[in-house]
Design a protein around this motif. Structure first.
Motif, PDB file in Angstrom:
ATOM      1  N   LYS A 111       0.836  -1.206   0.000  1.00 35.53           N
ATOM      2  CA  LYS A 111       0.000   0.000   0.000  1.00 35.53           C
ATOM      3  C   LYS A 111       0.865   1.248   0.000  1.00 35.53           C
ATOM      4  CE  LYS A 111      -3.709   2.282   2.491  1.00 35.53           C
ATOM      5  NZ  LYS A 111      -4.527   2.296   3.699  1.00 35.53           N
ATOM      6  N   SER A 112       1.920   1.245   0.768  1.00 30.07           N
ATOM      7  CA  SER A 112       2.835   2.383   0.838  1.00 30.07           C
ATOM      8  C   SER A 112       3.505   2.629  -0.513  1.00 30.07           C
ATOM      9  CB  SER A 112       3.884   2.116   1.919  1.00 30.07           C
ATOM     10  OG  SER A 112       4.830   3.143   1.946  1.00 30.07           O
ATOM     11  N   GLU A 113       3.934   1.564  -1.167  1.00 26.05           N
ATOM     12  CA  GLU A 113       4.558   1.689  -2.489  1.00 26.05           C
ATOM     13  C   GLU A 113       3.550   2.218  -3.505  1.00 26.05           C
ATOM     14  OE1 GLU A 113       6.114  -2.202  -3.277  1.00 26.05           O
ATOM     15  OE2 GLU A 113       7.916  -1.850  -2.077  1.00 26.05           O
ATOM     16  N   HIS A 114       2.314   1.758  -3.407  1.00 29.88           N
ATOM     17  CA  HIS A 114       1.265   2.215  -4.317  1.00 29.88           C
ATOM     18  C   HIS A 114       1.024   3.721  -4.145  1.00 29.88           C
ATOM     19  CE1 HIS A 114      -2.240   1.832  -6.871  1.00 29.88           C
ATOM     20  NE2 HIS A 114      -2.955   2.470  -5.963  1.00 29.88           N
ATOM     21  N   GLU A 115       0.985   4.168  -2.899  1.00 30.04           N
ATOM     22  CA  GLU A 115       0.780   5.591  -2.628  1.00 30.04           C
ATOM     23  C   GLU A 115       1.957   6.426  -3.111  1.00 30.04           C
ATOM     24  OE1 GLU A 115      -0.057   5.723   1.556  1.00 30.04           O
ATOM     25  OE2 GLU A 115      -2.164   5.172   1.259  1.00 30.04           O
ATOM     26  N   ALA A 116       3.169   5.904  -2.955  1.00 31.83           N
ATOM     27  CA  ALA A 116       4.354   6.621  -3.432  1.00 31.83           C
ATOM     28  C   ALA A 116       4.315   6.752  -4.950  1.00 31.83           C
ATOM     29  CB  ALA A 116       5.619   5.895  -2.987  1.00 31.83           C
ATOM     30  N   LEU A 117       3.945   5.690  -5.627  1.00 31.70           N
ATOM     31  CA  LEU A 117       3.830   5.732  -7.080  1.00 31.70           C
ATOM     32  C   LEU A 117       2.768   6.750  -7.503  1.00 31.70           C
ATOM     33  CD1 LEU A 117       4.533   4.681  -9.898  1.00 31.70           C
ATOM     34  CD2 LEU A 117       2.849   2.859  -9.544  1.00 31.70           C
ATOM     35  N   ALA A 118       1.622   6.732  -6.837  1.00 30.16           N
ATOM     36  CA  ALA A 118       0.546   7.674  -7.156  1.00 30.16           C
ATOM     37  C   ALA A 118       1.017   9.110  -6.973  1.00 30.16           C
ATOM     38  CB  ALA A 118      -0.671   7.401  -6.274  1.00 30.16           C
ATOM     39  N   GLU A 119       1.758   9.357  -5.910  1.00 29.63           N
ATOM     40  CA  GLU A 119       2.273  10.706  -5.656  1.00 29.63           C
ATOM     41  C   GLU A 119       3.223  11.140  -6.769  1.00 29.63           C
ATOM     42  OE1 GLU A 119       4.607  13.186  -2.162  1.00 29.63           O
ATOM     43  OE2 GLU A 119       4.034  11.104  -1.819  1.00 29.63           O
ATOM     44  N   HIS A 120       4.101  10.239  -7.203  1.00 26.02           N
ATOM     45  CA  HIS A 120       5.043  10.565  -8.281  1.00 26.02           C
ATOM     46  C   HIS A 120       4.320  10.792  -9.607  1.00 26.02           C
ATOM     47  CE1 HIS A 120       8.667  10.196  -5.954  1.00 26.02           C
ATOM     48  NE2 HIS A 120       8.410   8.928  -5.619  1.00 26.02           N
ATOM     49  N   VAL A 121       3.304   9.995  -9.882  1.00 32.03           N
ATOM     50  CA  VAL A 121       2.538  10.174 -11.117  1.00 32.03           C
ATOM     51  C   VAL A 121       1.874  11.552 -11.134  1.00 32.03           C
ATOM     52  CG1 VAL A 121       0.520   9.404 -12.435  1.00 32.03           C
ATOM     53  CG2 VAL A 121       2.144   7.726 -11.586  1.00 32.03           C
ATOM     54  N   LEU A 122       1.300  11.951 -10.015  1.00 32.14           N
ATOM     55  CA  LEU A 122       0.615  13.250  -9.947  1.00 32.14           C
ATOM     56  C   LEU A 122       1.577  14.420 -10.055  1.00 32.14           C
ATOM     57  CD1 LEU A 122      -2.103  12.512  -7.259  1.00 32.14           C
ATOM     58  CD2 LEU A 122      -2.424  12.870  -9.711  1.00 32.14           C
ATOM     59  N   LYS A 123       2.848  14.194  -9.815  1.00 33.90           N
ATOM     60  CA  LYS A 123       3.839  15.263  -9.927  1.00 33.90           C
ATOM     61  C   LYS A 123       4.460  15.359 -11.318  1.00 33.90           C
ATOM     62  CE  LYS A 123       5.111  15.402  -5.061  1.00 33.90           C
ATOM     63  NZ  LYS A 123       6.156  15.125  -4.069  1.00 33.90           N
ATOM     64  N   LEU A 124       4.138  14.431 -12.186  1.00 32.92           N
ATOM     65  CA  LEU A 124       4.649  14.490 -13.561  1.00 32.92           C
ATOM     66  C   LEU A 124       4.057  15.700 -14.282  1.00 32.92           C
ATOM     67  CD1 LEU A 124       4.324  10.785 -14.793  1.00 32.92           C
ATOM     68  CD2 LEU A 124       6.444  12.026 -14.352  1.00 32.92           C
ATOM     69  N   PRO A 125       4.772  16.232 -15.269  1.00 34.11           N
ATOM     70  CA  PRO A 125       4.170  17.279 -16.105  1.00 34.11           C
ATOM     71  C   PRO A 125       2.893  16.745 -16.754  1.00 34.11           C
ATOM     72  CG  PRO A 125       6.531  17.127 -16.501  1.00 34.11           C
ATOM     73  CD  PRO A 125       6.158  15.967 -15.619  1.00 34.11           C
ATOM     74  N   LEU A 126       1.944  17.635 -16.996  1.00 36.21           N
ATOM     75  CA  LEU A 126       0.617  17.245 -17.472  1.00 36.21           C
ATOM     76  C   LEU A 126       0.653  16.335 -18.690  1.00 36.21           C
ATOM     77  CD1 LEU A 126      -2.450  17.462 -17.253  1.00 36.21           C
ATOM     78  CD2 LEU A 126      -2.313  19.516 -18.659  1.00 36.21           C
ATOM     79  N   LYS A 127       1.483  16.637 -19.681  1.00 32.16           N
ATOM     80  CA  LYS A 127       1.461  15.832 -20.915  1.00 32.16           C
ATOM     81  C   LYS A 127       1.862  14.382 -20.666  1.00 32.16           C
ATOM     82  CE  LYS A 127       6.001  17.331 -22.628  1.00 32.16           C
ATOM     83  NZ  LYS A 127       6.659  18.016 -23.744  1.00 32.16           N
ATOM     84  N   TYR A 128       2.732  14.138 -19.691  1.00 35.39           N
ATOM     85  CA  TYR A 128       3.108  12.767 -19.357  1.00 35.39           C
ATOM     86  C   TYR A 128       2.098  12.145 -18.407  1.00 35.39           C
ATOM     87  CZ  TYR A 128       7.504  14.369 -21.312  1.00 35.39           C
ATOM     88  OH  TYR A 128       8.441  14.908 -22.137  1.00 35.39           O
ATOM     89  N   ARG A 129       1.642  12.924 -17.447  1.00 35.24           N
ATOM     90  CA  ARG A 129       0.685  12.431 -16.459  1.00 35.24           C
ATOM     91  C   ARG A 129      -0.589  11.936 -17.126  1.00 35.24           C
ATOM     92  NH1 ARG A 129      -0.251  16.931 -12.883  1.00 35.24           N
ATOM     93  NH2 ARG A 129      -1.975  17.517 -14.191  1.00 35.24           N
ATOM     94  N   GLU A 130      -1.112  12.706 -18.088  1.00 36.70           N
ATOM     95  CA  GLU A 130      -2.382  12.317 -18.689  1.00 36.70           C
ATOM     96  C   GLU A 130      -2.277  11.019 -19.472  1.00 36.70           C
ATOM     97  OE1 GLU A 130      -3.817  15.622 -20.991  1.00 36.70           O
ATOM     98  OE2 GLU A 130      -2.171  15.524 -22.402  1.00 36.70           O
ATOM     99  N   VAL A 131      -1.177  10.800 -20.211  1.00 32.91           N
ATOM    100  CA  VAL A 131      -1.072   9.547 -20.961  1.00 32.91           C
ATOM    101  C   VAL A 131      -0.823   8.363 -20.036  1.00 32.91           C
ATOM    102  CG1 VAL A 131      -0.407  10.575 -23.174  1.00 32.91           C
ATOM    103  CG2 VAL A 131       1.366   9.898 -21.580  1.00 32.91           C
ATOM    104  N   ILE A 132      -0.025   8.569 -18.981  1.00 32.42           N
ATOM    105  CA  ILE A 132       0.216   7.491 -18.000  1.00 32.42           C
ATOM    106  C   ILE A 132      -1.102   7.092 -17.337  1.00 32.42           C
ATOM    107  CG2 ILE A 132       1.277   6.951 -15.758  1.00 32.42           C
ATOM    108  CD1 ILE A 132       3.395   6.899 -17.893  1.00 32.42           C
ATOM    109  N   LEU A 133      -1.865   8.086 -16.908  1.00 34.32           N
ATOM    110  CA  LEU A 133      -3.136   7.802 -16.232  1.00 34.32           C
ATOM    111  C   LEU A 133      -4.136   7.137 -17.164  1.00 34.32           C
ATOM    112  CD1 LEU A 133      -3.480  11.052 -14.129  1.00 34.32           C
ATOM    113  CD2 LEU A 133      -3.050   8.751 -13.269  1.00 34.32           C
ATOM    114  N   LEU A 134      -4.259   7.634 -18.379  1.00 33.76           N
ATOM    115  CA  LEU A 134      -5.216   7.050 -19.317  1.00 33.76           C
ATOM    116  C   LEU A 134      -4.816   5.618 -19.696  1.00 33.76           C
ATOM    117  CD1 LEU A 134      -5.925  10.123 -21.617  1.00 33.76           C
ATOM    118  CD2 LEU A 134      -7.494   9.088 -19.967  1.00 33.76           C
ATOM    119  N   PHE A 135      -3.519   5.378 -19.837  1.00 37.41           N
ATOM    120  CA  PHE A 135      -3.050   4.060 -20.261  1.00 37.41           C
ATOM    121  C   PHE A 135      -3.113   3.042 -19.121  1.00 37.41           C
ATOM    122  CE2 PHE A 135       0.242   0.898 -21.296  1.00 37.41           C
ATOM    123  CZ  PHE A 135      -0.150   0.546 -22.575  1.00 37.41           C
TER     124      PHE A 135
END
Length: 158
Positions: free
Chosen positions: A94-118
């Motif tokens: 769970k901790s690793e999952h939350e850390a990954l989620a935090e890093h994804v949300l800190k990505l620049p928008l153009k990368y974040r949106e494709v990562i999230l959608l994919f």
């Protein structure tokens, strides 16, 4: 609306990072869908059409002067834990999952949106291409670069 409501709210949340605002944007999405239902040409799936409207509304909101930044960690849904996991392993996962989620949300928008959608919305590169109105090769490049940025961020945080 029943089929896509939660998914649209989650997608909107990844852009605006505010649950109440994401719910308001989701309402706007469904109002737009209802108003423009006759304009749907069946060139893509309904899911892709609804997600495209969501992405465009969120981007419009972020471009407007009304945006507010709230830093919240999104959990992107429940971790897929195996029933054989010990409580200790479950907490680590769970901790690793939350850390990954935090890093994804800190990505620049153009990368974040494709990562999230994919990964989180489980859309294909073709569907993401239609939603974001970008070439498939561009989407693949953004995915590759986004993954690399995530890998570097995760390595630094260890």
């Amino acid at each position: 609306m029943d089929v896509y409501q939660d998914k649209v709210i989650r997608l909107a949340y990844t852009y605006v990072k505010d649950r109440k605002l994401a719910e308001d944007l989701a309402q706007e999405v469904f109002v737009k869908c209802y108003i423009h239902k006759d304009n749907f040409r069946n060139d893509s799936s309904v899911k892709t059409w609804v997600y495209a409207i969501t992405v465009n509304l969120c981007k419009d909101y972020l471009r407007s002067g009304w945006k507010k930044y709230i830093h919240v960690i999104d959990r992107f849904g429940k971790s897929k834990a195996s029933s054989v996991l010990t409580p200790e392993l479950s907490i680590v996962q769970k901790s690793e999952h939350e850390a990954l989620a935090e890093h994804v949300l800190k990505l620049p928008l153009k990368y974040r949106e494709v990562i999230l959608l994919f990964y989180y919305k489980e859309l294909t590169v073709c569907e993401i291409s239609e939603i974001l109105n970008k070439k498939e090769t561009t989407i693949r490049t953004l995915l590759q670069r986004g993954r690399e940025m995530l890998r570097r961020k995760m390595e630094k945080s260890r």
